[in-house]
Write a protein that holds these residues in place. Sequence first.
Motif, PDB file in Angstrom:
ATOM      1  N   GLU A  33       0.830  -1.211   0.000  1.00 57.36           N
ATOM      2  CA  GLU A  33       0.000   0.000   0.000  1.00 57.36           C
ATOM      3  C   GLU A  33       0.860   1.256   0.000  1.00 57.36           C
ATOM      4  OE1 GLU A  33      -3.387   0.563  -0.085  1.00 57.36           O
ATOM      5  OE2 GLU A  33      -3.686  -1.568  -0.462  1.00 57.36           O
ATOM      6  N   ILE A  34       1.912   1.257   0.809  1.00 59.21           N
ATOM      7  CA  ILE A  34       2.804   2.417   0.878  1.00 59.21           C
ATOM      8  C   ILE A  34       3.549   2.588  -0.439  1.00 59.21           C
ATOM      9  CG2 ILE A  34       4.876   3.345   1.988  1.00 59.21           C
ATOM     10  CD1 ILE A  34       3.816   1.987   4.592  1.00 59.21           C
ATOM     11  N   ARG A  35       4.028   1.499  -0.982  1.00 60.01           N
ATOM     12  CA  ARG A  35       4.760   1.551  -2.252  1.00 60.01           C
ATOM     13  C   ARG A  35       3.882   2.175  -3.350  1.00 60.01           C
ATOM     14  NH1 ARG A  35       5.906  -3.610  -2.959  1.00 60.01           N
ATOM     15  NH2 ARG A  35       7.865  -3.549  -1.853  1.00 60.01           N
ATOM     16  N   LEU A  36       2.639   1.741  -3.434  1.00 56.59           N
ATOM     17  CA  LEU A  36       1.723   2.292  -4.438  1.00 56.59           C
ATOM     18  C   LEU A  36       1.436   3.768  -4.190  1.00 56.59           C
ATOM     19  CD1 LEU A  36      -0.787  -0.655  -4.859  1.00 56.59           C
ATOM     20  CD2 LEU A  36       0.818   0.217  -6.579  1.00 56.59           C
ATOM     21  N   ALA A  37       1.245   4.136  -2.924  1.00 55.62           N
ATOM     22  CA  ALA A  37       0.975   5.539  -2.597  1.00 55.62           C
ATOM     23  C   ALA A  37       2.148   6.426  -2.999  1.00 55.62           C
ATOM     24  CB  ALA A  37       0.688   5.680  -1.105  1.00 55.62           C
ATOM     25  N   ASN A  41       2.035   9.130  -5.893  1.00 56.57           N
ATOM     26  CA  ASN A  41       1.989  10.406  -5.175  1.00 56.57           C
ATOM     27  C   ASN A  41       0.591  10.676  -4.611  1.00 56.57           C
ATOM     28  OD1 ASN A  41       3.008  12.768  -4.093  1.00 56.57           O
ATOM     29  ND2 ASN A  41       2.452  13.968  -5.890  1.00 56.57           N
ATOM     30  N   ARG A  42       0.096   9.711  -3.885  1.00 57.10           N
ATOM     31  CA  ARG A  42      -1.222   9.847  -3.260  1.00 57.10           C
ATOM     32  C   ARG A  42      -1.098   9.555  -1.767  1.00 57.10           C
ATOM     33  NH1 ARG A  42      -3.240   4.971  -1.850  1.00 57.10           N
ATOM     34  NH2 ARG A  42      -2.645   3.154  -3.036  1.00 57.10           N
ATOM     35  N   PRO A  43      -2.029  10.014  -0.977  1.00 56.59           N
ATOM     36  CA  PRO A  43      -1.975   9.723   0.457  1.00 56.59           C
ATOM     37  C   PRO A  43      -2.337   8.267   0.733  1.00 56.59           C
ATOM     38  CG  PRO A  43      -3.979  10.895  -0.076  1.00 56.59           C
ATOM     39  CD  PRO A  43      -3.174  10.833  -1.340  1.00 56.59           C
ATOM     40  N   SER A  96      11.107  16.602  -1.091  1.00 58.17           N
ATOM     41  CA  SER A  96      11.916  15.717  -1.925  1.00 58.17           C
ATOM     42  C   SER A  96      11.846  14.257  -1.484  1.00 58.17           C
ATOM     43  CB  SER A  96      13.369  16.193  -1.932  1.00 58.17           C
ATOM     44  OG  SER A  96      13.873  16.183  -0.613  1.00 58.17           O
ATOM     45  N   ARG A  97      11.739  14.020  -0.200  1.00 54.67           N
ATOM     46  CA  ARG A  97      11.637  12.646   0.294  1.00 54.67           C
ATOM     47  C   ARG A  97      10.470  12.578   1.263  1.00 54.67           C
ATOM     48  NH1 ARG A  97      16.433  10.594   3.284  1.00 54.67           N
ATOM     49  NH2 ARG A  97      15.231   8.705   3.548  1.00 54.67           N
ATOM     50  N   GLN A  98       9.410  11.993   0.838  1.00 58.45           N
ATOM     51  CA  GLN A  98       8.223  11.898   1.666  1.00 58.45           C
ATOM     52  C   GLN A  98       8.437  10.842   2.741  1.00 58.45           C
ATOM     53  OE1 GLN A  98       4.716  10.941  -0.510  1.00 58.45           O
ATOM     54  NE2 GLN A  98       3.402  11.054   1.268  1.00 58.45           N
ATOM     55  N   PRO A  99       8.277  11.206   4.004  1.00 63.06           N
ATOM     56  CA  PRO A  99       8.436  10.207   5.063  1.00 63.06           C
ATOM     57  C   PRO A  99       7.191   9.338   5.186  1.00 63.06           C
ATOM     58  CG  PRO A  99       7.799  12.279   6.028  1.00 63.06           C
ATOM     59  CD  PRO A  99       7.961  12.524   4.545  1.00 63.06           C
ATOM     60  N   GLU A 129      -4.386  16.209   2.087  1.00 61.00           N
ATOM     61  CA  GLU A 129      -3.806  17.285   1.275  1.00 61.00           C
ATOM     62  C   GLU A 129      -2.284  17.219   1.231  1.00 61.00           C
ATOM     63  OE1 GLU A 129      -5.453  20.727   3.144  1.00 61.00           O
ATOM     64  OE2 GLU A 129      -7.446  20.374   2.291  1.00 61.00           O
ATOM     65  N   GLN A 130      -1.666  16.784   2.320  1.00 63.97           N
ATOM     66  CA  GLN A 130      -0.206  16.688   2.385  1.00 63.97           C
ATOM     67  C   GLN A 130       0.315  15.362   1.832  1.00 63.97           C
ATOM     68  OE1 GLN A 130       2.015  19.137   3.328  1.00 63.97           O
ATOM     69  NE2 GLN A 130       0.150  20.344   3.157  1.00 63.97           N
ATOM     70  N   HIS A 131      -0.574  14.562   1.261  1.00 68.36           N
ATOM     71  CA  HIS A 131      -0.208  13.254   0.697  1.00 68.36           C
ATOM     72  C   HIS A 131       0.532  12.412   1.729  1.00 68.36           C
ATOM     73  CE1 HIS A 131      -1.398  14.170  -3.459  1.00 68.36           C
ATOM     74  NE2 HIS A 131      -1.130  15.394  -3.095  1.00 68.36           N
ATOM     75  N   THR A 132       0.012  12.399   2.926  1.00 64.09           N
ATOM     76  CA  THR A 132       0.644  11.685   4.026  1.00 64.09           C
ATOM     77  C   THR A 132       0.542  10.184   3.835  1.00 64.09           C
ATOM     78  OG1 THR A 132       0.058  13.484   5.526  1.00 64.09           O
ATOM     79  CG2 THR A 132       0.603  11.362   6.544  1.00 64.09           C
ATOM     80  N   CYS A 133       1.658   9.520   4.035  1.00 64.40           N
ATOM     81  CA  CYS A 133       1.677   8.063   4.148  1.00 64.40           C
ATOM     82  C   CYS A 133       1.853   7.784   5.624  1.00 64.40           C
ATOM     83  CB  CYS A 133       2.839   7.458   3.363  1.00 64.40           C
ATOM     84  SG  CYS A 133       2.547   7.400   1.608  1.00 64.40           S
ATOM     85  N   GLY A 134       0.843   7.243   6.236  1.00 62.80           N
ATOM     86  CA  GLY A 134       0.914   7.020   7.672  1.00 62.80           C
ATOM     87  C   GLY A 134       0.254   5.724   8.077  1.00 62.80           C
ATOM     88  N   ILE A 135       0.873   5.090   9.044  1.00 62.24           N
ATOM     89  CA  ILE A 135       0.312   3.863   9.623  1.00 62.24           C
ATOM     90  C   ILE A 135      -0.026   4.163  11.070  1.00 62.24           C
ATOM     91  CG2 ILE A 135       0.726   1.450  10.195  1.00 62.24           C
ATOM     92  CD1 ILE A 135       2.804   1.490   7.893  1.00 62.24           C
ATOM     93  N   PHE A 136      -1.256   3.914  11.425  1.00 64.87           N
ATOM     94  CA  PHE A 136      -1.704   4.060  12.796  1.00 64.87           C
ATOM     95  C   PHE A 136      -1.679   2.673  13.422  1.00 64.87           C
ATOM     96  CE2 PHE A 136      -3.098   7.864  10.812  1.00 64.87           C
ATOM     97  CZ  PHE A 136      -3.136   8.829  11.813  1.00 64.87           C
TER      98      PHE A 136
END
Length: 176
Positions: A33-37, A41-43, A96-99, A129-136
């Motif tokens: 899921e993270i790789r695809l996001a 360039n999607r959240p 440049s590098r999305q965390p 909006e910030q295209h966040t990749c996050g795992i809760f």
Amino acid sequence: MNQSGKKRRGLKPTDGLKISKARAEGVAVLLDEIRLALEWNRPSILLAVQKNNLPFGKAEILLEESLRAMNQYVIRVDLCKQISDFPRLLFRTPESRQPVFFFSRLDCEAGRGRDVYRALNLHRETLIEQHTCGIFWLTSEEAASLVRFAPDFWAFRHRVVEFAPERNLRKIDRER
């Protein structure tokens, strides 16, 4: 192998890390899921849920190492301690590098937990909006509270991955 019959790539655990097959599969789903996001360039707002309140530990380590192998970095956010910094963290990251954010501890002592759920509801659009990749990383109780106290945030989530308790541990194959 995933459901389409293709081998999953990217799982590169520490030598000797033992993890159950089900847990390894859950980590692979999160990684995909993270790789695809990142590729599109999607959240990606992901919820990793386990029944008990034991730390995810091995799953987090495996996922973080796999992300490092992809040239990504992880920012850990303890929501009980950093709730006031939560929105600012999302804006401070270099483009440049999305965390990838690892969020934990939604339930706080002395009633502060409601503040966390309120903040998630208020800032749900900022995450998108910030295209966040996050795992809760949640317990089942926190997941249930999320539905109850932050229903708008719950509606914005992209995927829920439930982790079963570890039983049959095995060493992860590096060639996976």
